[in-house]
Design a protein around this motif. Structure first.
Motif, PDB file in Angstrom:
ATOM      1  N   LYS A  57      53.466  60.595  23.331  1.00  0.00           N
ATOM      2  CA  LYS A  57      52.445  59.670  22.839  1.00  0.00           C
ATOM      3  C   LYS A  57      53.074  58.378  22.317  1.00  0.00           C
ATOM      4  N   LEU A  58      54.203  58.516  21.663  1.00  0.00           N
ATOM      5  CA  LEU A  58      54.887  57.359  21.077  1.00  0.00           C
ATOM      6  C   LEU A  58      55.548  56.489  22.131  1.00  0.00           C
ATOM      7  N   ASP A  59      55.819  57.058  23.286  1.00  0.00           N
ATOM      8  CA  ASP A  59      56.510  56.330  24.351  1.00  0.00           C
ATOM      9  C   ASP A  59      55.500  55.526  25.169  1.00  0.00           C
ATOM     10  N   SER A  60      54.933  54.511  24.532  1.00  0.00           N
ATOM     11  CA  SER A  60      53.889  53.699  25.179  1.00  0.00           C
ATOM     12  C   SER A  60      53.822  52.338  24.503  1.00  0.00           C
ATOM     13  N   ASP A  61      53.058  51.449  25.100  1.00  0.00           N
ATOM     14  CA  ASP A  61      52.863  50.102  24.562  1.00  0.00           C
ATOM     15  C   ASP A  61      54.187  49.379  24.320  1.00  0.00           C
ATOM     16  N   GLY A  62      55.150  49.614  25.185  1.00  0.00           N
ATOM     17  CA  GLY A  62      56.442  48.941  25.063  1.00  0.00           C
ATOM     18  C   GLY A  62      57.387  49.594  24.084  1.00  0.00           C
ATOM     19  N   ASN A  63      56.951  50.642  23.392  1.00  0.00           N
ATOM     20  CA  ASN A  63      57.817  51.340  22.448  1.00  0.00           C
ATOM     21  C   ASN A  63      58.567  52.479  23.136  1.00  0.00           C
ATOM     22  N   GLN A  64      59.735  52.791  22.612  1.00  0.00           N
ATOM     23  CA  GLN A  64      60.459  53.976  23.054  1.00  0.00           C
ATOM     24  C   GLN A  64      60.055  55.139  22.141  1.00  0.00           C
ATOM     25  N   GLY A  65      59.635  56.241  22.742  1.00  0.00           N
ATOM     26  CA  GLY A  65      59.269  57.394  21.927  1.00  0.00           C
ATOM     27  C   GLY A  65      60.436  57.877  21.103  1.00  0.00           C
ATOM     28  N   ILE A  66      61.632  57.808  21.675  1.00  0.00           N
ATOM     29  CA  ILE A  66      62.862  58.164  20.971  1.00  0.00           C
ATOM     30  C   ILE A  66      64.013  57.432  21.651  1.00  0.00           C
ATOM     31  N   TYR A  67      64.965  57.010  20.865  1.00  0.00           N
ATOM     32  CA  TYR A  67      66.203  56.482  21.437  1.00  0.00           C
ATOM     33  C   TYR A  67      67.249  57.572  21.309  1.00  0.00           C
ATOM     34  N   LEU A  68      67.658  58.129  22.456  1.00  0.00           N
ATOM     35  CA  LEU A  68      68.626  59.217  22.476  1.00  0.00           C
ATOM     36  C   LEU A  68      69.651  58.920  23.557  1.00  0.00           C
ATOM     37  N   ALA A  69      70.863  58.600  23.128  1.00  0.00           N
ATOM     38  CA  ALA A  69      71.920  58.293  24.085  1.00  0.00           C
ATOM     39  C   ALA A  69      72.255  59.521  24.922  1.00  0.00           C
ATOM     40  N   GLY A  70      72.696  59.286  26.141  1.00  0.00           N
ATOM     41  CA  GLY A  70      72.923  60.384  27.074  1.00  0.00           C
ATOM     42  C   GLY A  70      74.077  61.298  26.713  1.00  0.00           C
ATOM     43  N   GLN A  71      75.022  60.811  25.901  1.00  0.00           N
ATOM     44  CA  GLN A  71      76.201  61.616  25.596  1.00  0.00           C
ATOM     45  C   GLN A  71      76.254  62.060  24.131  1.00  0.00           C
ATOM     46  N   ASP A  72      75.113  62.208  23.492  1.00  0.00           N
ATOM     47  CA  ASP A  72      75.073  62.671  22.107  1.00  0.00           C
ATOM     48  C   ASP A  72      75.237  64.191  22.101  1.00  0.00           C
ATOM     49  N   TRP A  73      76.467  64.633  22.272  1.00  0.00           N
ATOM     50  CA  TRP A  73      76.721  66.063  22.496  1.00  0.00           C
ATOM     51  C   TRP A  73      76.544  66.887  21.230  1.00  0.00           C
ATOM     52  N   TYR A  74      76.634  66.269  20.065  1.00  0.00           N
ATOM     53  CA  TYR A  74      76.356  67.014  18.831  1.00  0.00           C
ATOM     54  C   TYR A  74      74.889  67.465  18.803  1.00  0.00           C
TER      55      TYR A  74
ATOM     56  N   LYS B  35      60.642  48.616  18.139  1.00  0.00           N
ATOM     57  CA  LYS B  35      60.214  49.212  19.402  1.00  0.00           C
ATOM     58  C   LYS B  35      60.815  50.598  19.648  1.00  0.00           C
ATOM     59  N   VAL B  36      61.387  51.222  18.619  1.00  0.00           N
ATOM     60  CA  VAL B  36      61.903  52.581  18.726  1.00  0.00           C
ATOM     61  C   VAL B  36      61.232  53.413  17.650  1.00  0.00           C
ATOM     62  N   ALA B  37      60.622  54.551  18.053  1.00  0.00           N
ATOM     63  CA  ALA B  37      59.877  55.366  17.101  1.00  0.00           C
ATOM     64  C   ALA B  37      60.757  56.372  16.379  1.00  0.00           C
ATOM     65  N   GLN B  38      61.846  56.861  17.016  1.00  0.00           N
ATOM     66  CA  GLN B  38      62.667  57.917  16.429  1.00  0.00           C
ATOM     67  C   GLN B  38      64.116  57.793  16.891  1.00  0.00           C
ATOM     68  N   ILE B  39      65.015  58.211  16.034  1.00  0.00           N
ATOM     69  CA  ILE B  39      66.395  58.485  16.421  1.00  0.00           C
ATOM     70  C   ILE B  39      66.819  59.767  15.714  1.00  0.00           C
ATOM     71  N   ILE B  40      67.904  60.361  16.177  1.00  0.00           N
ATOM     72  CA  ILE B  40      68.469  61.557  15.549  1.00  0.00           C
ATOM     73  C   ILE B  40      69.790  61.143  14.926  1.00  0.00           C
ATOM     74  N   ALA B  41      69.872  61.216  13.592  1.00  0.00           N
ATOM     75  CA  ALA B  41      71.050  60.708  12.895  1.00  0.00           C
ATOM     76  C   ALA B  41      71.067  61.240  11.475  1.00  0.00           C
ATOM     77  N   VAL B  42      72.173  61.027  10.772  1.00  0.00           N
ATOM     78  CA  VAL B  42      72.222  61.380   9.350  1.00  0.00           C
ATOM     79  C   VAL B  42      71.376  60.372   8.581  1.00  0.00           C
ATOM     80  N   PRO B  43      70.715  60.797   7.495  1.00  0.00           N
ATOM     81  CA  PRO B  43      69.828  59.895   6.753  1.00  0.00           C
ATOM     82  C   PRO B  43      70.503  58.637   6.243  1.00  0.00           C
TER      83      PRO B  43
END
Length: 418
Positions: free
Chosen positions: A176-193, A258-266
């Motif tokens: 749902k978030l991945d619309s209107d020009g926004n990225q639902g999540i920014y997740l790099a392809g090599q985030d192996w953790y 334009k990015v709704a979520q990332i996975i990272a330390v606070p």
């Protein structure tokens, strides 16, 4: 006041030998503690030192701050050759403990762990890599792990009233978030953790030990299911498939909007808000969702353990310092001061008032670490997991690529017989 001043003077390495001769300080044993830069504030160390030396009138503390760059070789040297001002206690990264335990150069603290330190309550992601077989060498100190940092305003615009608690709901919301020009999540392809957490959630592993030999296990059905979930989630954004979360730094991407979520330390939100102050009141946190609503997802747990070198001059004094630094009072104080997760699951309530840290604590209760073997550093040095992820996200057959990567992991984990 005079006593406090003398204690502060003793912190400097050049005056250690003189400190033992100061008036009123006869007979005190100096315990030298190596801590990593920014792990604990000076104010925290001052408070701890004052309290510890007041209640242990036979000991004096000498904290020496170390840089992460080059620390592995520096610690290895200290473990092999005792110098006059060598460390009695060392802070090490939780996944580094196997490197230093190899060869019997650390004190076995299993008895103290069971008798005095409530080891059954420790965070698994800190305790597990601190073990070698049945022996406990690394004592958990503090933890930090990834959570989902999200834009509250974009969630509201998408009609999402609360953060998702299951992986299926997370996918639905992210779509749902991945619309209107926004990225639902920014997740790099090599985030192996992050991938590791999904693999563990499915019951898989990066590698497993059998008959004293380690083998890569990315090609198991469970590990492949974890990679498939990563692929589906990563597709709901425009993260590069051939780079990790540092290239480019994801804080900058998120701060640009334009990015709704990332996975990272606070703690990454400090950099985000610094780059884009308008986001200050728009950011929230939630634990990485798990397969079911009752259990957050498994996450890679980073952080530090404390170890005691076998060549310490006074094992009892060193162990006393470890026990004090990691007890409930001071571990909670450190967590509150530095926004860490305390070392025990039972202490999570101490950081419940901080949204980001509370989200970390929920995930840390189910945290894991990389395989507990000294050779894992060789895997990360030329990481085949990253190449595997890029190939799969680029359309290659997952099973074929997983077998290829698993073989490379097995080769890297083979003991050096030379």
């Amino acid at each position: 006041m005079r006593r406090r001043l003398l204690a502060l003077i003793c912190v400097t390495g050049s005056l250690v030998s003189a400190c033992g001769m100061l008036p009123g300080d006869h007979g005190r044993k100096t315990v030298t503690v190596w801590l990593m830069k920014d792990s604990a504030s000076k104010e925290f160390l001052d408070r701890f030192t004052e309290d510890f030396e007041r209640t242990h009138d036979d000991l004096r503390l000498d904290f020496r701050i170390q840089e992460w760059t080059g620390i592995v070789e520096k610690v290895r040297t200290a473990l092999k050759t005792r110098s006059a001002d060598g460390p009695d206690v060392i802070e090490v990264g939780n996944t580094q403990v196997p490197l230093y335990a190899d060869g019997g150069r650390l004190v076995d603290l299993t008895l103290e762990s069971m008798r005095d330190w409530d080891k059954e309550k420790w965070l698994p992601g800190l305790a597990q890599p601190g073990k070698d077989g049945n022996k406990q060498y690394g004592i958990p100190w503090y933890a930090a792990n990834r959570v989902v940092i999200y834009r509250k305003d974009l969630f509201e615009q998408a009609g999402i009233t609360s953060p998702p608690k299951t992986r299926d709901a997370w996918l639905d919301d992210t779509e749902k978030l991945d619309s209107d020009g926004n990225q639902g999540i920014y997740l790099a392809g090599q985030d192996w953790y992050t991938l590791s957490g999904f693999i563990w959630d499915e019951g898989g592993d990066l590698a497993r030990e059998k008959d004293h030999e380690w083998q890569g296990t990315l090609d198991t059905p469970a590990a492949l299911r974890g990679m498939d979930f990563y692929r589906r989630l990563q597709a709901l954004g425009r993260g590069p498939v051939d780079a990790d979360e540092q290239h480019p730094p994801q804080a900058g991407v998120f701060a640009a909007g334009k990015v709704a979520q990332i996975i990272a330390v606070p703690g990454l939100t400090q950099s985000i808000v610094q780059e884009n102050p308008r986001l200050k009141d728009k950011l929230g946190y939630f634990p990485v969702p798990g397969r079911t609503a009752g259990r957050p997802g498994t996450v890679f747990t980073g952080g530090s353990d404390l170890v005691v070198p076998q060549n310490t001059d006074d094992q009892f004094a060193a162990t006393t310092v470890v026990g004090a630094l990691t007890d409930a009072k001071w571990d909670t104080e450190l967590a509150r001061t530095m926004n860490y997760v305390p070392n025990k699951t039972t202490l999570a309530g101490a950081v419940a008032s901080e949204e980001g840290v509370a989200a970390m604590a929920a995930g840390a209760a189910h945290g894991r670490a990389t395989p507990s073997t000294p050779q894992w550093a060789d895997v990360e040095a030329d990481n085949p997991i990253k190449e595997y992820m890029t190939r799969v996200l680029g359309g290659a057959d997952p099973a074929t690529e997983a077998r290829r990567a698993s073989r490379k992991i097995t080769e890297a984990l083979a003991p050096d017989l030379g």
